[in-house]
Design a protein around this motif. Structure first.
Motif, short mmCIF file in Angstrom:
data_model
loop_
_atom_site.label_atom_id
_atom_site.label_comp_id
_atom_site.label_asym_id
_atom_site.label_seq_id
_atom_site.Cartn_x
_atom_site.Cartn_y
_atom_site.Cartn_z
N LYS A 66 88.35 107.10 53.39
CA LYS A 66 88.78 105.86 52.88
C LYS A 66 87.96 105.60 51.46
O LYS A 66 88.45 105.18 50.70
N ALA A 67 86.75 105.95 51.61
CA ALA A 67 85.74 105.74 50.40
C ALA A 67 86.29 106.60 49.25
O ALA A 67 85.92 106.11 48.08
N LEU A 68 86.94 107.44 49.28
CA LEU A 68 87.41 108.34 48.16
C LEU A 68 88.79 107.95 47.78
O LEU A 68 89.39 108.77 47.13
N ALA A 69 89.23 107.19 48.57
CA ALA A 69 90.78 106.99 48.33
C ALA A 69 90.69 106.21 46.86
O ALA A 69 90.14 105.37 46.61
N ALA A 70 91.85 106.65 45.82
CA ALA A 70 91.73 106.29 44.73
C ALA A 70 92.61 104.86 44.55
O ALA A 70 93.89 104.82 45.02
N ILE A 71 92.16 104.13 43.57
CA ILE A 71 93.18 102.91 43.16
C ILE A 71 93.07 103.25 41.56
O ILE A 71 92.03 103.26 40.99
N ASP A 72 94.21 103.68 41.08
CA ASP A 72 94.61 103.69 39.60
C ASP A 72 93.66 104.86 39.13
O ASP A 72 93.00 104.78 38.04
N GLY A 73 93.34 105.99 40.06
CA GLY A 73 92.63 107.21 39.86
C GLY A 73 91.10 107.06 39.95
O GLY A 73 90.33 108.05 39.83
N LYS A 74 90.76 105.97 40.43
CA LYS A 74 89.36 105.91 40.46
C LYS A 74 88.84 105.42 42.13
O LYS A 74 89.50 104.51 42.70
N PRO A 75 88.00 106.43 42.85
CA PRO A 75 87.93 106.12 44.10
C PRO A 75 87.35 104.77 44.58
O PRO A 75 86.54 104.11 43.63
N MET A 76 87.49 104.38 45.51
CA MET A 76 86.89 102.72 45.95
C MET A 76 85.54 102.94 45.92
O MET A 76 84.93 101.94 45.44
N LEU A 77 84.83 103.95 46.48
CA LEU A 77 83.34 104.00 46.31
C LEU A 77 82.74 103.92 44.97
O LEU A 77 81.87 103.22 44.56
N VAL A 78 83.49 104.69 44.08
CA VAL A 78 82.99 104.70 42.52
C VAL A 78 83.04 103.00 41.96
O VAL A 78 82.21 102.60 41.26
N ARG A 79 84.32 102.46 42.44
CA ARG A 79 84.54 101.23 41.91
C ARG A 79 83.34 100.10 42.56
O ARG A 79 82.97 99.40 41.67
N VAL A 80 83.27 100.27 43.92
CA VAL A 80 82.34 99.46 44.05
C VAL A 80 80.99 99.81 43.54
O VAL A 80 80.10 98.60 42.99
N VAL A 81 80.30 100.78 43.52
CA VAL A 81 78.95 100.97 42.83
C VAL A 81 78.80 100.96 41.50
O VAL A 81 77.99 99.88 41.02
N ASP A 82 80.14 100.93 40.95
CA ASP A 82 80.10 100.48 39.25
C ASP A 82 79.98 99.02 39.08
O ASP A 82 79.15 98.80 38.29
N ARG A 83 80.48 98.35 39.88
CA ARG A 83 80.23 96.90 39.87
C ARG A 83 79.03 96.52 40.42
O ARG A 83 78.51 95.50 39.80
N LEU A 84 78.23 97.30 41.25
CA LEU A 84 77.10 96.55 41.84
C LEU A 84 75.96 96.67 40.72
O LEU A 84 74.97 96.07 40.81
N THR A 85 76.01 97.95 39.97
CA THR A 85 75.06 98.03 38.74
C THR A 85 74.70 97.00 38.10
O THR A 85 73.92 96.88 37.38
N SER A 86 75.71 96.12 37.94
CA SER A 86 75.50 94.79 37.02
C SER A 86 74.78 93.60 37.78
O SER A 86 74.42 93.00 37.19
N ALA A 87 74.78 93.89 39.11
CA ALA A 87 74.06 93.01 39.90
C ALA A 87 72.72 93.18 40.53
O ALA A 87 71.93 92.43 40.71
N VAL A 88 72.35 94.62 40.80
CA VAL A 88 71.35 95.14 41.17
C VAL A 88 70.63 96.03 40.46
O VAL A 88 71.14 96.84 39.68
N ASP A 89 69.39 96.26 41.09
CA ASP A 89 68.36 97.36 40.21
C ASP A 89 68.66 98.67 41.14
O ASP A 89 68.55 99.75 40.37
N THR A 90 68.98 98.76 42.25
CA THR A 90 68.99 100.02 43.21
C THR A 90 70.20 99.86 43.99
O THR A 90 70.48 98.93 44.69
#
Length: 210
Positions: free
Chosen positions: A24-48
Motif C-alpha cells: 500500500k505504501a507504494l500505491a500511486a496517486i497521480d503517479g506519486k507513491p503514497m509514502l513519497v507524498r507523506v514524507v514530502d509533506r513531513l519535511t516541511s514540519a519536522v527536521d528528521t
C-alpha cells in the motif's frame, strides 16, 4: 514545547492485507507513491523523518524516495520482528529518535497536513501524547505527537505482556486530546483519513490529491 528538534516516524511495515494489491505504501496517486507524498509533506514540519518498515521493503522504499529526491532526508527503522503492529513499530523507531517529541503518522495518509502537525507539536509541552479526536469521538493515534521516552517505556511494559494495542497505551499516558471541533478549525478532515482499499485510492486519484 521548548525542544527545537522535531522528528516524525512513518509507519509502513504492515502487510497491506486489507488493501489487497501490492504494498500500500507504494500505491500511486497521480503517479506519486503514497509514502513519497507523506514524507514530502513531513519535511516541511519536522527536521528528521524515519520510515518504520520490514527489511524486505527497504530497497523499494529507498528507490521510490530517491526518485523523488527525498532519500537523503529519510532514515529507516527496520522492524526486528515483522508485523507486530503499530505500537511495536513506534517503540522500535523511538530507539533512533533523538528529539523529546516525535510525530507518528501512517504511510497511507496522502493528504497529511504539515501545518496541523505543527499545531500538535505546539501543544505537546508536558503531555505524553497529543492526539486529535475524530468526528464521532474516536481518536486518531496514527496522526499524533508523542513524548519519545514516556511512550517507549509504556510500550515496553505492554509488549512484554503481549499487549499490542496502541489505543491501549492511552490508559497509561497523560494524553492531551484535541477536540473534534478544534480539529475542524485547524485542518481539513481528509488530512486524517487513511487509505484502506483500492476504492479509497481511486477516490483520491479522481479528486487529484496533492
Amino acid at each position: 514545547m521548548t525542544d527545537s528538534e522535531r522528528s516524525a516516524v512513518v509507519l509502513a511495515g504492515g502487510y497491506s492485507i486489507r488493501f489487497g494489491i501490492g504494498d500500500k505504501a507504494l500505491a500511486a496517486i497521480d503517479g506519486k507513491p503514497m509514502l513519497v507524498r507523506v514524507v514530502d509533506r513531513l519535511t516541511s514540519a519536522v527536521d528528521t523523518v524515519l520510515v518504520s518498515c520490514r527489511a524486505e521493503q527497504r530497497s523499494d522504499f529507498e528507490r521510490a524516495l530517491g526518485s523523488a529526491g527525498l532519500a537523503s532526508l529519510t532514515q529507516f527503522a527496520i522492524d526486528p520482528v515483522p508485523d507486530r503492529g503499530p505500537l511495536a513499530g513506534i517503540r522500535n523507531s523511538f530507539e533512533r529518535v533523538d528529539s523529546e517529541y516525535a510525530a507518528v503518522v501512517a504511510c497511507d495518509m496522502p493528504r497529511l497536513d504539515p501545518t496541523f502537525l505543527q499545531f500538535l507539536f505546539d501543544r505537546a509541552d508536558g503531555s505524553d501524547a497529543v492526539v486529535p479526536e475524530l468526528r464521532g469521538g474516536h481518536l486518531q493515534p496514527m496522526h499524533a505527537v508523542y513524548h519519545v521516552e514516556r511512550v517507549r517505556s509504556v510500550a515496553d511494559q505492554l509488549l512484554a505482556s503481549d499487549r499490542r494495542s496502541l489505543h491501549g497505551a492511552f490508559d497509561r499516558l497523560d494524553t492531551t486530546v484535541i477536540p473534534a471541533a478544534t480539529v475542524a478549525e485547524q485542518t481539513d478532515w481528509r488530512s486524517l483519513h487513511d487509505v484502506n482499499s483500492p476504492a479509497d485510492l481511486d477516490s483520491l486519484s479522481t479528486d487529484s490529491a496533492r
